[in-house]
Design an enzyme around this catalytic site. Structure first.
Site, PDB file in Angstrom:
ATOM      1  N   GLY A 132       8.516   0.240  -4.162  1.00 57.47           N
ATOM      2  CA  GLY A 132       7.681  -0.683  -3.256  1.00 57.47           C
ATOM      3  C   GLY A 132       7.947  -2.299  -4.309  1.00 57.47           C
ATOM      4  O   GLY A 132       8.882  -2.359  -5.139  1.00 57.47           O
ATOM      5  N   ARG A 173      11.742   3.441   0.550  1.00 54.92           N
ATOM      6  CA  ARG A 173      11.503   4.793  -0.009  1.00 54.92           C
ATOM      7  C   ARG A 173      12.378   6.168   0.422  1.00 54.92           C
ATOM      8  O   ARG A 173      12.152   6.932   0.140  1.00 54.92           O
ATOM      9  CB  ARG A 173       9.673   5.123   0.098  1.00 54.92           C
ATOM     10  CG  ARG A 173       9.073   3.792  -0.465  1.00 54.92           C
ATOM     11  CD  ARG A 173       8.198   4.474  -0.668  1.00 54.92           C
ATOM     12  NE  ARG A 173       6.571   3.335  -1.252  1.00 54.92           N
ATOM     13  CZ  ARG A 173       6.451   2.783  -2.363  1.00 54.92           C
ATOM     14  NH1 ARG A 173       7.287   3.172  -3.329  1.00 54.92           N
ATOM     15  NH2 ARG A 173       5.440   1.148  -2.414  1.00 54.92           N
ATOM     16  N   GLU A 174      12.831   5.517   0.771  1.00 56.46           N
ATOM     17  CA  GLU A 174      14.341   6.847   1.061  1.00 56.46           C
ATOM     18  C   GLU A 174      14.569   7.543  -0.519  1.00 56.46           C
ATOM     19  O   GLU A 174      15.148   7.248  -1.456  1.00 56.46           O
ATOM     20  CB  GLU A 174      16.127   6.442   0.943  1.00 56.46           C
ATOM     21  CG  GLU A 174      17.033   7.627   1.253  1.00 56.46           C
ATOM     22  CD  GLU A 174      16.383   8.790   2.884  1.00 56.46           C
ATOM     23  OE1 GLU A 174      16.761   9.575   2.752  1.00 56.46           O
ATOM     24  OE2 GLU A 174      16.176   8.173   4.003  1.00 56.46           O
ATOM     25  N   GLY A 227      10.052   6.852  -9.471  1.00 58.44           N
ATOM     26  CA  GLY A 227      10.665   7.829  -7.903  1.00 58.44           C
ATOM     27  C   GLY A 227      12.369   7.272  -8.522  1.00 58.44           C
ATOM     28  O   GLY A 227      13.550   8.683  -8.086  1.00 58.44           O
ATOM     29  N   ILE A 252       4.855  -3.055 -11.286  1.00 55.58           N
ATOM     30  CA  ILE A 252       3.354  -3.808 -10.929  1.00 55.58           C
ATOM     31  C   ILE A 252       2.786  -2.605 -12.620  1.00 55.58           C
ATOM     32  O   ILE A 252       1.986  -3.296 -13.995  1.00 55.58           O
ATOM     33  CB  ILE A 252       2.502  -4.357 -10.514  1.00 55.58           C
ATOM     34  CG1 ILE A 252       2.654  -3.365  -9.006  1.00 55.58           C
ATOM     35  CG2 ILE A 252       3.609  -4.803 -10.177  1.00 55.58           C
ATOM     36  CD1 ILE A 252       1.518  -3.890  -8.469  1.00 55.58           C
ATOM     37  N   ASP A 253       2.939  -1.279 -12.214  1.00 56.11           N
ATOM     38  CA  ASP A 253       1.809  -0.127 -12.366  1.00 56.11           C
ATOM     39  C   ASP A 253       2.225  -0.444 -14.697  1.00 56.11           C
ATOM     40  O   ASP A 253       1.389   0.452 -14.730  1.00 56.11           O
ATOM     41  CB  ASP A 253       1.667   1.114 -12.065  1.00 56.11           C
ATOM     42  CG  ASP A 253       1.354   1.439 -10.534  1.00 56.11           C
ATOM     43  OD1 ASP A 253       0.604  -0.348 -10.346  1.00 56.11           O
ATOM     44  OD2 ASP A 253       1.844   1.959  -9.680  1.00 56.11           O
ATOM     45  N   GLN A 312      -1.114  -8.059  -5.352  1.00 57.45           N
ATOM     46  CA  GLN A 312      -0.945  -7.752  -6.699  1.00 57.45           C
ATOM     47  C   GLN A 312       0.798  -8.106  -6.896  1.00 57.45           C
ATOM     48  O   GLN A 312       1.056  -8.446  -7.721  1.00 57.45           O
ATOM     49  CB  GLN A 312      -1.232  -7.138  -7.229  1.00 57.45           C
ATOM     50  CG  GLN A 312      -2.790  -6.941  -7.435  1.00 57.45           C
ATOM     51  CD  GLN A 312      -3.468  -6.050  -7.826  1.00 57.45           C
ATOM     52  OE1 GLN A 312      -3.810  -4.692  -8.382  1.00 57.45           O
ATOM     53  NE2 GLN A 312      -3.775  -5.016  -6.751  1.00 57.45           N
TER      54      GLN A 312
END
Length: 336
Positions: A10, A72-73, A110, A132-133, A263
């Site tokens: 992301g 997101r490969e 990932g 961001i998480d 966000q």
């Protein structure tokens, strides 16, 4: 030395500042050649690359998103842009054919897992944690987190006036599938009365009683901050589910707001710009010193690194004994 750099997963505020930190240090200080790889690991499959120079890195410090693009490969899983081929084998071949002495991977959990697998196959890898998480194990803070918390806190601040005017309960949903760091930090900074995170179980009756007790004390409105990954009935979003349950329990008009992808957008905060710059510079230093198979990390106030094999497959989660949770409970904030 010739290095490649990619961004995967992301988007997130601070990626471009990290690219700038890696590449400017590599080009200007170490005299390295830098190759930008487009669209994450997909670019390594298709050899979608470009050469960087100092001029091409201008204007990146405050720019959101990623100038390299992302995807997101996941090369070690079937499917994606290239199917029915040995994708790890193809990437190894392309890295050798392009003459890359090291690949810098900027990404989340990932990406760190994929980077660790390539490191185990003998590829010279250095990674930088991005999310961001703030759930990447091994680093106190990941760049992008401060920016997301600032955006969420600003939104909570704005909801106070609406909630107060209408004497309502306002439920705001922030990002965080498995980790509730954004909800915890923005909820505390924004004066949330109830903060729900995936890691801490909650009881809706306890939440309802908390809101009713506030009403008895002459506080006619409440702010409820929820992470998107909290337990629900499986059919509704977190904010919608909690809002309906609160209204049922208390009889108080309740409205929900989902902050969503806002966000992840926009310019990084000054903190994230500086953290990205420091992490990017340290990544290049690791390369220059031949320290491969490592992830850059923030430990206290120091930029350091840890082996990728220690990071892969782990999550950093909110715990009951976190000081913000403890202090919040002492102040009367409900965590469920």
């Amino acid at each position: 030395m010739r290095i490649g750099i990619l961004t995967s997963g992301g988007d997130c505020p601070g990626i471009n500042a990290t690219i700038r930190g890696v590449c400017k240090t590599a080009i200007n200080y170490y005299g390295m050649e830098v190759i930008g790889i487009h669209s994450g690991f997909q670019g390594l499959l298709t050899k979608d690359v470009e050469s960087f120079n100092d001029k091409s890195l201008s204007g990146l410090l405050n720019l959101g998103g990623t100038m390299l693009g992302t995807s997101r490969e996941k090369p070690f899983k079937k499917g994606g842009v290239v199917s029915d081929v040995d994708k790890p084998g193809l990437i190894l071949h392309n890295i050798q054919e392009m003459g890359l002495d090291c690949v810098v991977c900027i990404g989340g959990n990932g990406t760190q897992k994929t980077a660790a697998k390539f490191a185990a196959l003998g590829v010279n890898i250095v990674s930088v944690p991005k999310t961001i998480d703030n759930d990447i194990w091994g680093t106190d803070i990941s760049f992008g987190f401060d920016s997301a918390v600032s955006i969420a806190t600003d939104a909570i601040d704005r909801l106070h006036s609406t909630a107060s005017s209408h004497k309502r309960v306002m439920v705001i949903e922030v990002m965080g599938h498995k980790a509730g760091w954004i909800a915890l930090y923005s909820g505390m900074a924004g004066g949330g009365d109830v903060i729900l995170v995936p890691e801490i179980p909650y009881n809706i009756k306890t939440i309802g009683n908390t809101i009713l007790e506030r009403l008895k004390k002459g506080k006619p409105y409440s702010i409820v901050v929820v992470a998107e990954g909290i337990r629900t009935d499986g059919r509704k979003r977190a904010a919608e589910f909690i809002a309906q349950e609160i209204e049922y329990e208390t009889g108080i008009e309740t409205r929900e707001t989902v902050l969503g992808y806002i966000q992840r957008g926009g310019s990084p905060t000054p903190f994230d710009r500086n953290l990205s710059t420091r992490m990017g510079g340290h990544a290049t230093e690791l390369i220059a010193n031949g320290q491969f198979g490592r992830m850059v990390s923030l430990q206290g106030n120091e930029i350091s690194s840890i082996p990728l094999e220690e990071v892969a497959g782990k999550l950093k989660l909110v715990t009951e004994d976190h000081d913000l949770v403890i202090q919040g409970r002492r102040m009367g904030i409900c965590f469920g």
